[in-house]
Each structure stands twice: as C-alpha cells, then as structure tokens.
Scaffold this motif. Sequence first.
Motif, mmCIF file in Angstrom:
data_model
loop_
_atom_site.group_PDB
_atom_site.id
_atom_site.type_symbol
_atom_site.label_atom_id
_atom_site.label_comp_id
_atom_site.label_asym_id
_atom_site.label_seq_id
_atom_site.Cartn_x
_atom_site.Cartn_y
_atom_site.Cartn_z
ATOM 1 N N THR A 22 -4.017 -1.328 2.972
ATOM 2 C CA THR A 22 -2.984 -1.950 3.802
ATOM 3 C C THR A 22 -3.565 -3.081 4.640
ATOM 4 O OG1 THR A 22 -1.778 0.150 3.912
ATOM 5 C CG2 THR A 22 -1.212 -1.524 5.540
ATOM 6 N N ALA A 23 -4.729 -2.837 5.250
ATOM 7 C CA ALA A 23 -5.365 -3.882 6.058
ATOM 8 C C ALA A 23 -5.700 -5.101 5.208
ATOM 9 C CB ALA A 23 -6.627 -3.327 6.722
ATOM 10 N N ALA A 24 -6.221 -4.873 4.004
ATOM 11 C CA ALA A 24 -6.561 -5.992 3.120
ATOM 12 C C ALA A 24 -5.324 -6.789 2.736
ATOM 13 C CB ALA A 24 -7.262 -5.467 1.863
ATOM 14 N N GLU A 131 -0.977 -2.999 -8.293
ATOM 15 C CA GLU A 131 0.228 -2.182 -8.352
ATOM 16 C C GLU A 131 -0.151 -0.708 -8.500
ATOM 17 O OE1 GLU A 131 3.216 -2.962 -7.872
ATOM 18 O OE2 GLU A 131 3.480 -5.083 -8.293
ATOM 19 N N GLY A 132 0.382 0.093 -7.659
ATOM 20 C CA GLY A 132 0.151 1.519 -7.763
ATOM 21 C C GLY A 132 -1.057 2.016 -7.002
ATOM 22 N N MET A 133 -1.963 1.127 -6.569
ATOM 23 C CA MET A 133 -3.144 1.572 -5.838
ATOM 24 C C MET A 133 -2.761 2.254 -4.526
ATOM 25 S SD MET A 133 -6.162 1.085 -7.276
ATOM 26 C CE MET A 133 -7.350 0.893 -5.941
ATOM 27 N N VAL A 134 -1.808 1.671 -3.817
ATOM 28 C CA VAL A 134 -1.367 2.282 -2.567
ATOM 29 C C VAL A 134 -0.727 3.640 -2.838
ATOM 30 C CG1 VAL A 134 0.260 2.074 -0.649
ATOM 31 C CG2 VAL A 134 -1.109 0.116 -1.333
ATOM 32 N N MET A 135 0.120 3.690 -3.864
ATOM 33 C CA MET A 135 0.814 4.938 -4.180
ATOM 34 C C MET A 135 -0.174 6.031 -4.592
ATOM 35 S SD MET A 135 4.071 4.031 -3.883
ATOM 36 C CE MET A 135 5.222 4.860 -4.957
ATOM 37 N N ALA A 136 -1.249 5.633 -5.267
ATOM 38 C CA ALA A 136 -2.230 6.606 -5.738
ATOM 39 C C ALA A 136 -3.151 7.088 -4.633
ATOM 40 C CB ALA A 136 -3.062 6.004 -6.863
ATOM 41 N N SER A 137 -3.111 6.444 -3.470
ATOM 42 C CA SER A 137 -4.017 6.814 -2.390
ATOM 43 C C SER A 137 -3.432 7.873 -1.473
ATOM 44 C CB SER A 137 -4.384 5.570 -1.568
ATOM 45 O OG SER A 137 -3.263 5.078 -0.855
ATOM 46 N N VAL A 138 -2.204 8.304 -1.741
ATOM 47 C CA VAL A 138 -1.567 9.327 -0.913
ATOM 48 C C VAL A 138 -0.985 10.406 -1.810
ATOM 49 C CG1 VAL A 138 -1.018 7.762 0.986
ATOM 50 C CG2 VAL A 138 0.586 8.003 -0.883
ATOM 51 N N SER A 139 -0.533 11.494 -1.205
ATOM 52 C CA SER A 139 0.040 12.578 -1.979
ATOM 53 C C SER A 139 1.372 12.170 -2.573
ATOM 54 C CB SER A 139 0.227 13.814 -1.088
ATOM 55 O OG SER A 139 1.201 13.573 -0.095
ATOM 56 N N GLY A 140 1.736 12.804 -3.669
ATOM 57 C CA GLY A 140 2.969 12.460 -4.363
ATOM 58 C C GLY A 140 4.194 12.583 -3.485
ATOM 59 N N SER A 141 4.241 13.594 -2.618
ATOM 60 C CA SER A 141 5.426 13.806 -1.788
ATOM 61 C C SER A 141 5.589 12.733 -0.728
ATOM 62 C CB SER A 141 5.347 15.182 -1.117
ATOM 63 O OG SER A 141 4.194 15.260 -0.285
ATOM 64 N N GLU A 142 4.515 12.032 -0.370
ATOM 65 C CA GLU A 142 4.571 11.018 0.686
ATOM 66 C C GLU A 142 4.413 9.605 0.160
ATOM 67 O OE1 GLU A 142 5.346 11.643 3.613
ATOM 68 O OE2 GLU A 142 4.923 13.755 3.985
ATOM 69 N N SER A 143 4.325 9.449 -1.176
ATOM 70 C CA SER A 143 4.009 8.134 -1.724
ATOM 71 C C SER A 143 5.085 7.101 -1.413
ATOM 72 C CB SER A 143 3.790 8.230 -3.237
ATOM 73 O OG SER A 143 4.932 8.769 -3.876
ATOM 74 N N ARG A 145 7.159 6.980 1.195
ATOM 75 C CA ARG A 145 7.055 6.593 2.602
ATOM 76 C C ARG A 145 5.850 5.687 2.824
ATOM 77 N NH1 ARG A 145 7.029 11.315 6.991
ATOM 78 N NH2 ARG A 145 9.136 11.463 6.156
ATOM 79 N N ALA A 146 4.733 6.015 2.181
ATOM 80 C CA ALA A 146 3.523 5.208 2.334
ATOM 81 C C ALA A 146 3.747 3.794 1.813
ATOM 82 C CB ALA A 146 2.361 5.871 1.597
ATOM 83 N N PHE A 147 4.393 3.671 0.661
ATOM 84 C CA PHE A 147 4.624 2.349 0.102
ATOM 85 C C PHE A 147 5.584 1.555 0.973
ATOM 86 C CE2 PHE A 147 6.681 -0.581 -2.977
ATOM 87 C CZ PHE A 147 5.550 -1.309 -3.307
ATOM 88 N N ALA A 148 6.581 2.219 1.541
ATOM 89 C CA ALA A 148 7.509 1.526 2.434
ATOM 90 C C ALA A 148 6.787 0.997 3.665
ATOM 91 C CB ALA A 148 8.645 2.473 2.838
ATOM 92 N N ALA A 149 5.899 1.820 4.250
ATOM 93 C CA ALA A 149 5.133 1.364 5.412
ATOM 94 C C ALA A 149 4.215 0.208 5.031
ATOM 95 C CB ALA A 149 4.322 2.526 5.983
ATOM 96 N N PHE A 150 3.610 0.295 3.856
ATOM 97 C CA PHE A 150 2.761 -0.779 3.351
ATOM 98 C C PHE A 150 3.556 -2.069 3.211
ATOM 99 C CE2 PHE A 150 1.359 -3.131 -0.433
ATOM 100 C CZ PHE A 150 0.030 -3.380 -0.136
ATOM 101 N N THR A 152 6.263 -2.898 4.745
ATOM 102 C CA THR A 152 6.651 -3.381 6.062
ATOM 103 C C THR A 152 5.542 -4.225 6.671
ATOM 104 O OG1 THR A 152 8.068 -1.450 6.427
ATOM 105 C CG2 THR A 152 7.382 -2.686 8.367
ATOM 106 N N GLY A 153 4.308 -3.741 6.575
ATOM 107 C CA GLY A 153 3.181 -4.497 7.101
ATOM 108 C C GLY A 153 2.986 -5.820 6.386
ATOM 109 N N VAL A 154 3.098 -5.815 5.063
ATOM 110 C CA VAL A 154 2.897 -7.037 4.283
ATOM 111 C C VAL A 154 4.008 -8.047 4.566
ATOM 112 C CG1 VAL A 154 2.822 -7.977 1.951
ATOM 113 C CG2 VAL A 154 1.582 -5.881 2.487
ATOM 114 N N ASN A 155 5.256 -7.576 4.611
ATOM 115 C CA ASN A 155 6.362 -8.495 4.902
ATOM 116 C C ASN A 155 6.238 -9.091 6.296
ATOM 117 O OD1 ASN A 155 7.654 -8.209 2.406
ATOM 118 N ND2 ASN A 155 8.760 -6.393 3.062
ATOM 119 N N GLY A 156 5.832 -8.263 7.260
ATOM 120 C CA GLY A 156 5.612 -8.784 8.609
ATOM 121 C C GLY A 156 4.511 -9.827 8.631
ATOM 122 N N ALA A 157 3.434 -9.583 7.869
ATOM 123 C CA ALA A 157 2.337 -10.554 7.791
ATOM 124 C C ALA A 157 2.805 -11.858 7.159
ATOM 125 C CB ALA A 157 1.176 -9.960 6.990
ATOM 126 N N ASN A 158 3.662 -11.765 6.148
ATOM 127 C CA ASN A 158 4.167 -12.978 5.502
ATOM 128 C C ASN A 158 5.008 -13.819 6.460
ATOM 129 O OD1 ASN A 158 2.927 -12.356 3.082
ATOM 130 N ND2 ASN A 158 4.721 -11.324 2.242
#
Length: 434
Positions: A22-24, A131-143, A145-150, A152-158
Amino acid sequence: MTPPRNRVRRPSWAGRDYTLLTAAAVVSGLGSSGALVAGAFAVLAAGGSATDVGLVAAARTVPLVLFVLIGGAVADRLPRHRVMVAANALNCLSQGLFAALVLTGTARVWQMALLAALGGTGQAFFSPAAEGMVMASVSGSESGRAFAAFRTGVNGANILGTGLGGVLVAAAGPGWVLAVDAVAFAVAGSLRAFLDVRGVPARRGGTNLLADLREGWREVAGRPWLWSIVVQFAVVNAVVAAAETVYGPLVARERLGGPQPWGLALAAFGVGTVLGGLVMTRWAPRRLLLVGALGVLPLALPSAALAVPVPTPALVAVMFATGVSVEVFAVAWMSALHQEIPEEKFSRVSSYDWLGSLALVPVATAVAGPVQDAVGRPAALWGCSALVLVLTLAVLCVPDVRRLTRRTDLITAGPAGQPPAATAEQDAEGAVGR
C-alpha cells in the motif's frame, strides 16, 4: 502519572506485506499523477504542438497494449515481486532521463516519445504482476475490505498528486516534477523489494510463453462472466475516454465557461472514488458481480450530462456519483477474480483483462473528432451513453454474472505473502465458470 498515548492501530489484516504494498502504491501514485500533468507541459515547453502531446501520450499506451500479455505470462513464471521491482527500475530510469532532458533544455519530441514508450513497457510488465498481490497478502475473508482500503489510499494519492503536480509545474517547471516521479519509482521499488514471499511456492511456467498465453486464454474463455465483462469494458472504457478527453473539454470551453468547470468535475469524480473505496471497506455484497455490474450503469450519466449540457453543479454531482459507483465495481470485480482464478494463473488472466480495457481507447479517442463532425457532438455523446447502457444490460443477462456469490469458507492465509488456500471441497466443486 503520564497517561498512555493513543496509538493508531493497524487493522488485524493489515500485515507487513500489505502495508509495504500500500505504501509503495501511494508513493508511486503521488509521483505518476503529477507526472501526467508535467509530461504534457514538457512537450509544449519544447515547442511541441497539441498533436505532439497526443503522440507522446500514445507512445506510452501502444507498448502497454503490445506487451501486457507477455507481461502476464512472465509474472506467472517468475516471482511477481521481482517483476514489479524490475518494472519500477525501468520506469525510474525512463522518467529520470526524461527529467534530465527537460531540465537541461535539450528535450526533443521524439526523445520524449521514446522514453514514454519505455515507461509504457515497464507498466505492461508491472500491472499484471501487481494485480492480486494486495489480495494475496491478507486472509480470504478480509481480502475485499483490504483491497477497498488499498484503492482508497491510491485514489487519494492520485488526487493529491495531480493537484501538487499542477502547482509544482507552475512554480518549478515540469522537469522537477518528472524528477520527483523518478524518485517515487525508486522508493516504491525499494519498498516492494522487502516483501516477504518465503511462503509463496516456486513458479513453473509451461513449455514456452505462447503455451502459457494459450492456457491463460482458456481460463478467460471458459468463464462467461469474465470474458463478457472484459468485452463490455473494452467498449465502455473506450467511449468514456472519448467523452472525458475529447468531448468534455470542448463542452466546458464552449458551454460551461472554460476549463475550470471541467477540472472541478474531474476532481469530484476523484473524490467519489475515495468515498466509494471507504464504502467498500464496510460493505461486502454477497452477489459480487451483480452489484458490480449495477455499479457500471451510472457511467452512462456523464456523457448524457455533457450532451444536454447540464449546469456545472449538476455535472459535478454526476461525476461524484459516478466515481462512487465505479469504485464499487472495481472492488467487487477484483474480489471476484481473486476468489475464482487459480493463483498460479492470475497474472495471465489479469493481462487479458488489461488488454481488453486498453485496446480500443486509442481508437476511440482518435475517431471521436470525426464522429463529432459526422453526427454532431450531442449525438456522439448520447451514443456513448447508449453503448454503456446496452452493454451493461447485456452483461446482466449473463446468468453467471447474476449468480456468482462471495464465498465465506476461505481459510486464513498462511505466511505473509502467501495466498489464501481453498478447501478441498472448493477444489472439487469448482467456482462459477471455472
């Protein structure tokens, strides 16, 4: 006694790899969005025309379309984080040379086009691997939510990067903004180099890249929900690009009072994507693709608003709502891909998705002017809206799009960076279209 300090705690699913990814993405998003503004002004400062600006932009898009399938096959053969780091290094080099030419006043249009093409080549290898790296870094049940937060950060940065880029171009010139982008790529690549991928199994490709691409195509062609949405967005992205890059500025100049209203509308769209990402961190719809496809319908509204045209406040509201709905689709779509596509084939499938999304955009922007001359701008804009509506309604007629549901039986991921494993029952029964 000193009261304890309140610390901002990361969510339990935001592990080390997720935080690094996410930071990258935020760092590179800040640099790249500013560089988009700087690149156009760099061409103009070198004596280029509006046509030259378009040619340099096309020089980046063409290699992206040409090499994205190869990038997907390579990313399924090699460790994806290494492909991402190598692509970041290439983008750092191309933007650094671009900046040096602009800062020394020696830039020529052909040189800028060549460096833009080099950057597009790097993006062609980076995007399928990412593609999919963020989703693969968290559990399936939270993927989801994690991608949505990711997102959000990227869109805000843009949004922030675009604004800062414009200010820095005016204050210091486009060369320094391009230099900042090169540094951003270096920082992002360094962060991605520290990903912990020890739990990811070694990759083994097929006999050759062509065989790998054929296997990826079979994965796409065997899922009606997947190829139908890829075809849909091949056209939808094309007509939306024509409306936003060609017709929108013309309408703003002739009917809305200048470029400021259109810039405000685009900013509202960006804010809407941030809000949409926040919504999806809280909402996990069960019918993933049904909800996602319904979220595409509002994409018909901006073209219709420009065809009327509506007053600026109404246009801003339309663009804001469209931004929210697009983000709902984006998170639902990626959640469906992550759930349904085998991890070892994900980048190849993603590359076909990227190819479909990009292939017709240059064509649509090139023919937008002639179409306007032939039928008139309002008719062309109404045509854009009609295509979005017809194709989206057609996709909603695909049974798998309506039926595909979110699974809740994915088990927690293993070591950081390892994708969540599916249960034996899931492997046996398969998913929709698999």
